[in-house]
Design a protein around this motif. Structure first.
Motif, PDB file in Angstrom:
ATOM      1  N   MET A   1       0.845  -1.200   0.000  1.00 24.81           N
ATOM      2  CA  MET A   1       0.000   0.000   0.000  1.00 24.81           C
ATOM      3  C   MET A   1       0.878   1.247   0.000  1.00 24.81           C
ATOM      4  O   MET A   1       1.771   1.375   0.834  1.00 24.81           O
ATOM      5  N   GLU A   2       0.645   2.136  -0.945  1.00 29.17           N
ATOM      6  CA  GLU A   2       1.473   3.326  -1.061  1.00 29.17           C
ATOM      7  C   GLU A   2       0.799   4.539  -0.407  1.00 29.17           C
ATOM      8  O   GLU A   2      -0.418   4.692  -0.476  1.00 29.17           O
ATOM      9  N   LEU A   3       1.622   5.377   0.214  1.00 27.62           N
ATOM     10  CA  LEU A   3       1.091   6.552   0.898  1.00 27.62           C
ATOM     11  C   LEU A   3       0.375   7.489  -0.073  1.00 27.62           C
ATOM     12  O   LEU A   3      -0.629   8.113   0.283  1.00 27.62           O
ATOM     13  N   ARG A   4       0.862   7.557  -1.324  1.00 19.77           N
ATOM     14  CA  ARG A   4       0.223   8.466  -2.282  1.00 19.77           C
ATOM     15  C   ARG A   4      -1.199   8.018  -2.594  1.00 19.77           C
ATOM     16  O   ARG A   4      -2.083   8.850  -2.851  1.00 19.77           O
ATOM     17  N   TRP A   5      -1.440   6.702  -2.566  1.00 14.18           N
ATOM     18  CA  TRP A   5      -2.801   6.224  -2.777  1.00 14.18           C
ATOM     19  C   TRP A   5      -3.692   6.666  -1.616  1.00 14.18           C
ATOM     20  O   TRP A   5      -4.838   7.067  -1.816  1.00 14.18           O
TER      21      TRP A   5
END
Length: 299
Positions: A1-5
């Motif tokens: 899971m990416e922070l930008r998402w």
């Protein structure tokens, strides 16, 4: 899971509109939709209800949002800790301000920091009230605040940077506009314009106290959310107000500032900072602030 998402999901949840979220994030709308779908695939549940005509969160989305905020806040704090642990000439300092007098102070500080220490980033936030700045400092939402409020708060240090004498402001066509000085008591029966109580600006309190010092409570006929609107209403002849001369601003041609002979009130501006969590870049910014904005008594 990416922070930008996660940041994209928070923006969509706040706006409930893909287009506005895209503008907020400086992305295209298809990119926002793609990142939301990637996040949903990674988690394994739908976060946005696509069966509704309007954008709304699913039950899973509602449950995910608060912890999403916490995760992003923790990530920001971790980044700040890493940046601020190094050189005094690098780091992220969060600066907040409230009130028109503080605006000039923050602009001067930001310009000087950018010129002398480009490795220090100032993240600047405006607040509608002086109390809001102090609350953010207490809650670790700010490192430095410029405000008109001087109250004793554990862990928060303050220094006076400005003290402006209050005077009477009237429209330029007011019968007393030509006088340089006036007793505020002469205006006991006159209408007044003040900032709104809910705006939480120190100016309102000081204006009322000035009138009380002169022996009366002001008859407030109209309130405004900010000082600019107050001055516009005074210029239109709605009523008088009590403020420092610098607040007359761009409308000065339509306004007359009169010194008060019977009241000596000042609107103070202070810089406040978190003294319990000092770090190199914060110290450097405070040094710059002291050099360009010395306390009045140091002259």
């Amino acid at each position: 899971m990416e922070l930008r998402w996660m940041r994209t999901f928070v923006a969509v949840a706040a706006e409930l509109n893909y287009g506005r979220a895209a503008q907020r994030l400086h992305l295209t709308q298809p990119a926002v939709s793609q990142q939301i779908r990637q996040l949903e695939r990674d988690i394994g549940v739908e976060l946005i209800d696509r069966s509704a005509r309007a954008v709304r969160l699913t039950a899973s989305g509602e449950g995910f949002l608060p912890l999403c905020h916490e995760t992003l806040d923790m990530a920001d704090r971790a980044m700040r800790a890493a940046l601020n642990a190094g050189s005094v000439d690098r780091g992220l300092v969060r600066v907040g301000f409230a009130g028109a007098l503080s605006t000039a102070a923050v602009a001067s500080l930001a310009r000087t920091v950018r010129e002398k220490h480009p490795g220090i980033e100032l993240r600047i936030t405006a607040s509608h009230s002086s109390a809001g700045i102090m609350d953010l400092l207490q809650a670790d939402g700010l490192d430095i605040g410029f405000t008109g409020m001087q109250r004793s708060v554990p862990g928060i240090s303050t220094r006076l940077i400005g003290s402006d004498r209050m005077g009477l402001v009237v429209a330029s066509d007011h019968p007393l506009a030509g006088e340089k000085k006036v007793a505020l008591a002469r205006f006991a029966e006159e209408p007044f314009v003040l900032t709104d109580l809910h705006a939480g600006l120190q100016l309102r309190e000081e204006a009322i106290e000035a009138c009380v010092d002169a022996g009366f409570r002001p008859r407030v006929v109209q309130e405004a959310p900010d000082t600019l609107t107050v001055m516009a209403l005074v210029a239109a002849g709605i009523g008088a107000t009590v403020a420092p001369t610098r607040f007359t601003g761009e409308a000065s041609g339509a306004l007359s500032f009169l010194e008060l002979t019977d009241v000596d009130r000042r609107l103070n501006t202070v810089v406040a900072w978190r003294s319990t969590q000092a770090f190199g870049a914060l110290g450097r910014v405070l040094e710059i602030a002291e050099n360009i904005m010395p306390s009045p008594h140091s002259h």
